[in-house]
Design a protein around this motif. Structure first.
Motif, mmCIF file in Angstrom:
data_model
loop_
_atom_site.group_PDB
_atom_site.id
_atom_site.type_symbol
_atom_site.label_atom_id
_atom_site.label_comp_id
_atom_site.label_asym_id
_atom_site.label_seq_id
_atom_site.Cartn_x
_atom_site.Cartn_y
_atom_site.Cartn_z
ATOM 1 N N TRP A 69 0.865 -1.182 0.000
ATOM 2 C CA TRP A 69 0.000 0.000 0.000
ATOM 3 C C TRP A 69 0.900 1.230 0.000
ATOM 4 O O TRP A 69 1.768 1.377 0.861
ATOM 5 C CB TRP A 69 -0.912 -0.005 1.221
ATOM 6 C CG TRP A 69 -1.809 -1.204 1.246
ATOM 7 C CD1 TRP A 69 -2.974 -1.385 0.550
ATOM 8 C CD2 TRP A 69 -1.609 -2.413 1.999
ATOM 9 N NE1 TRP A 69 -3.496 -2.621 0.815
ATOM 10 C CE2 TRP A 69 -2.696 -3.276 1.704
ATOM 11 C CE3 TRP A 69 -0.618 -2.848 2.897
ATOM 12 C CZ2 TRP A 69 -2.804 -4.545 2.265
ATOM 13 C CZ3 TRP A 69 -0.729 -4.105 3.465
ATOM 14 C CH2 TRP A 69 -1.816 -4.945 3.139
ATOM 15 N N SER A 74 -4.704 4.363 1.497
ATOM 16 C CA SER A 74 -5.062 3.112 0.827
ATOM 17 C C SER A 74 -5.034 1.942 1.798
ATOM 18 O O SER A 74 -5.843 1.009 1.696
ATOM 19 C CB SER A 74 -4.122 2.848 -0.358
ATOM 20 O OG SER A 74 -2.776 2.754 0.068
ATOM 21 N N ALA A 130 -5.148 11.169 0.338
ATOM 22 C CA ALA A 130 -5.585 10.329 -0.778
ATOM 23 C C ALA A 130 -5.789 11.105 -2.064
ATOM 24 O O ALA A 130 -5.814 10.517 -3.146
ATOM 25 C CB ALA A 130 -6.884 9.618 -0.397
#
Length: 211
Positions: A69, A74, A130
């Motif tokens: 990740w 995530s 993100a």
């Protein structure tokens, strides 16, 4: 500190002072990492989630996590999806819409902690990490899942129980919206009596086909 006989991690024990560690690979390793991430997320929230903390809890190193990740954002989504997958929202045809809706809410209640954790990600910090919107996060969390609410209502329309003309926004998603709001505000599942009241006193009177 005497660690003899203490479990250090999955498959890792000290026996007579010698460490015997079973190397975790593949799916076993990923499960262990996601379990550790979930534990960190529920203990500290998204703001307190770190790759280092997950690595320490899982008994591994940060690079092992980073290879799977690329960000804590995530990783958090993956951890929540794993926990929610333990409680699939799969409601078979029971022949009656009320029965199916109550079963849907019961199954949703079993995954309430995951839903509460998911909404803890709806913060500016998460979206900064993100580079995404709330809609993108919602899609990531439910990716691959059938919209069971829609399936239940479609069956009820086919059986002649529900008026299809009544299934417009916001009525069509009302039960799910009520459920999510309760979980977000209370960080727990709604009690059974309240779920029944939503179905019997709020939702069904709005959509029931009048003969």
């Amino acid at each position: 500190m005497n660690l003899v006989g203490t479990e250090l991690a999955r498959g890792a024990f000290i026996d007579g002072g010698c460490v015997a560690r079973e190397r975790r690979r593949g799916a076993d390793l990923e499960e262990a990492l996601l379990n550790a991430a979930w534990a960190e997320l529920t203990a500290h929230g998204y703001s307190g989630l770190t790759m280092e903390g997950v690595a320490e809890r899982a008994g591994t190193s940060r690079p092992v996590i980073a290879r799977r990740w690329d960000s804590r954002a995530s990783l958090a989504v993956a951890a929540i999806r794993q926990q929610m997958s333990h409680y699939p929202l799969d409601v078979p045809d029971r022949g009656r819409v009320r029965t199916e809706l109550l079963e849907f809410l019961e199954l949703a209640s079993q995954r309430a902690q995951g839903i509460a954790a998911a909404f803890s990600l709806f913060t500016s910090e998460y979206h900064s990490d993100a580079g995404s919107s709330p809609e993108t996060l919602h899609s990531a969390l439910i990716r691959g899942e059938a919209e069971i609410e829609e399936i239940i209502l479609a069956r009820s329309v086919a059986r002649g129980e529900v008026d299809p003309d009544a299934l417009t926004a916001p009525v069509s998603t009302l039960l799910g919206d009520l459920f999510r709001h309760y979980v977000i505000m209370n960080f727990k599942a709604p009690p059974e009596a309240l779920r029944e009241a939503w179905v019997d006193r709020v939702f069904l009177p709005l959509v029931h086909r009048r003969r």
